[in-house]
Design a protein around this motif. Structure first.
Motif, PDB file in Angstrom:
ATOM      1  N   LYS A 124       0.326  50.804  33.746  1.00 21.62           N
ATOM      2  CA  LYS A 124       0.180  50.300  32.402  1.00 21.62           C
ATOM      3  C   LYS A 124      -0.567  49.068  32.085  1.00 21.62           C
ATOM      4  N   VAL A 125      -0.447  48.114  32.959  1.00 18.97           N
ATOM      5  CA  VAL A 125      -0.996  46.807  33.259  1.00 18.97           C
ATOM      6  C   VAL A 125      -2.422  47.059  33.814  1.00 18.97           C
ATOM      7  N   ARG A 126      -2.631  47.667  34.587  1.00 22.23           N
ATOM      8  CA  ARG A 126      -4.040  48.187  35.212  1.00 22.23           C
ATOM      9  C   ARG A 126      -4.912  48.856  34.112  1.00 22.23           C
ATOM     10  N   LYS A 127      -4.275  49.720  33.258  1.00 20.11           N
ATOM     11  CA  LYS A 127      -5.067  50.275  32.297  1.00 20.11           C
ATOM     12  C   LYS A 127      -5.316  49.214  31.071  1.00 20.11           C
ATOM     13  N   LEU A 128      -4.432  48.182  30.944  1.00 24.08           N
ATOM     14  CA  LEU A 128      -4.647  47.189  29.925  1.00 24.08           C
ATOM     15  C   LEU A 128      -5.898  46.364  30.494  1.00 24.08           C
ATOM     16  N   VAL A 129      -5.874  46.090  31.968  1.00 29.12           N
ATOM     17  CA  VAL A 129      -6.966  45.352  32.554  1.00 29.12           C
ATOM     18  C   VAL A 129      -8.334  46.220  32.373  1.00 29.12           C
ATOM     19  N   VAL A 130      -8.577  47.572  32.293  1.00 26.72           N
ATOM     20  CA  VAL A 130      -9.631  48.356  32.226  1.00 26.72           C
ATOM     21  C   VAL A 130      -9.934  48.178  30.890  1.00 26.72           C
ATOM     22  N   ARG A 131      -9.142  48.122  29.753  1.00 30.92           N
ATOM     23  CA  ARG A 131      -9.581  48.006  28.314  1.00 30.92           C
ATOM     24  C   ARG A 131     -10.032  46.800  28.271  1.00 30.92           C
ATOM     25  N   ILE A 132      -9.575  45.584  28.769  1.00 33.87           N
ATOM     26  CA  ILE A 132     -10.152  44.419  28.678  1.00 33.87           C
ATOM     27  C   ILE A 132     -11.596  44.308  29.276  1.00 33.87           C
ATOM     28  N   CYS A 133     -11.672  44.815  30.563  1.00 34.53           N
ATOM     29  CA  CYS A 133     -13.001  44.917  30.988  1.00 34.53           C
ATOM     30  C   CYS A 133     -13.901  45.718  29.930  1.00 34.53           C
ATOM     31  N   ASP A 134     -13.222  46.522  29.305  1.00 31.86           N
ATOM     32  CA  ASP A 134     -14.267  47.227  28.279  1.00 31.86           C
ATOM     33  C   ASP A 134     -14.773  46.490  27.266  1.00 31.86           C
ATOM     34  N   VAL A 135     -13.832  45.693  26.685  1.00 33.21           N
ATOM     35  CA  VAL A 135     -14.243  44.891  25.486  1.00 33.21           C
ATOM     36  C   VAL A 135     -14.910  43.901  25.692  1.00 33.21           C
TER      37      VAL A 135
END
Length: 184
Positions: A64-75
């Motif tokens: 879940k945290v790794r997915k959040l990291v990817v989302r932040i990278c995307d933003v």
């Protein structure tokens, strides 16, 4: 301008558990690392976990945290591409290559202007190596210029942009000197 907000989110939310001293180190997260995490398409985001461990010392980041990291990278990547596109579109508007005729031409908004192809030279690994950044940059151009105008703007990867820029500057300067010398 934006990284502090994400660091604060990390510190206040404890999403990574105990705060690693490397997490607050400036410039530790490079663009190639962001690109690798952003473009990690493995089901368990193995590359994200590897980078978090190797770079920040975060050994146990749940999926879940790794997915959040990817989302932040995307933003962050999308925002960076949009800011870059806005700067380039501003220049295109100034020189009349955005379909309006430019602010110096006095043609402002004429629809009978025939669009000429404009090539924008882009140098650097961010554009050539980071597919998502490149895609977001093109997306922003289409949105800011409209698809009809954007199709006339070609983004071209180039090498040795600073050398070419120096040569163009020297050429334009020398032509000014020649013009002044030849005037009666």
């Amino acid at each position: 301008m934006i990284s502090g907000m994400y660091l604060r989110m990390t510190i206040e939310s404890d999403i990574f558990g105990p705060l690693s001293s490397r997490l607050v180190k400036r410039f530790i997260l490079t663009t190639p690392l962001v690109a690798k995490m952003h473009e990690d398409d493995s089901p368990d985001l193995k590359e994200v976990a590897h980078i978090l461990k190797k770079t920040f010392g975060i050994s146990e980041a749940p999926l879940k945290v790794r997915k959040l990291v990817v989302r932040i990278c995307d933003v962050v990547t999308r925002r960076g591409a949009r800011l870059a596109a806005a700067g380039i579109v501003g220049i295109l508007k100034k020189i009349g290559r955005d379909g309006t005729g430019g602010i110096t031409s006095g043609q402002g908004g004429r629809s009978d202007i025939k669009m000429r192809r404009t090539v924008v030279a882009i140098e650097g690994g961010l554009y050539t190596s980071y597919r998502m950044f490149r895609d977001y940059l093109h997306e922003a151009f289409n949105e800011l210029l409209g698809e009809e105008v954007a199709q006339h703007v070609i983004l071209k990867a180039t090498e040795d942009g600073s050398g070419i820029g120096a040569a163009l500057l020297a050429t334009s300067y020398s032509s000014c000197i020649v013009d002044r010398v030849h005037q009666p």
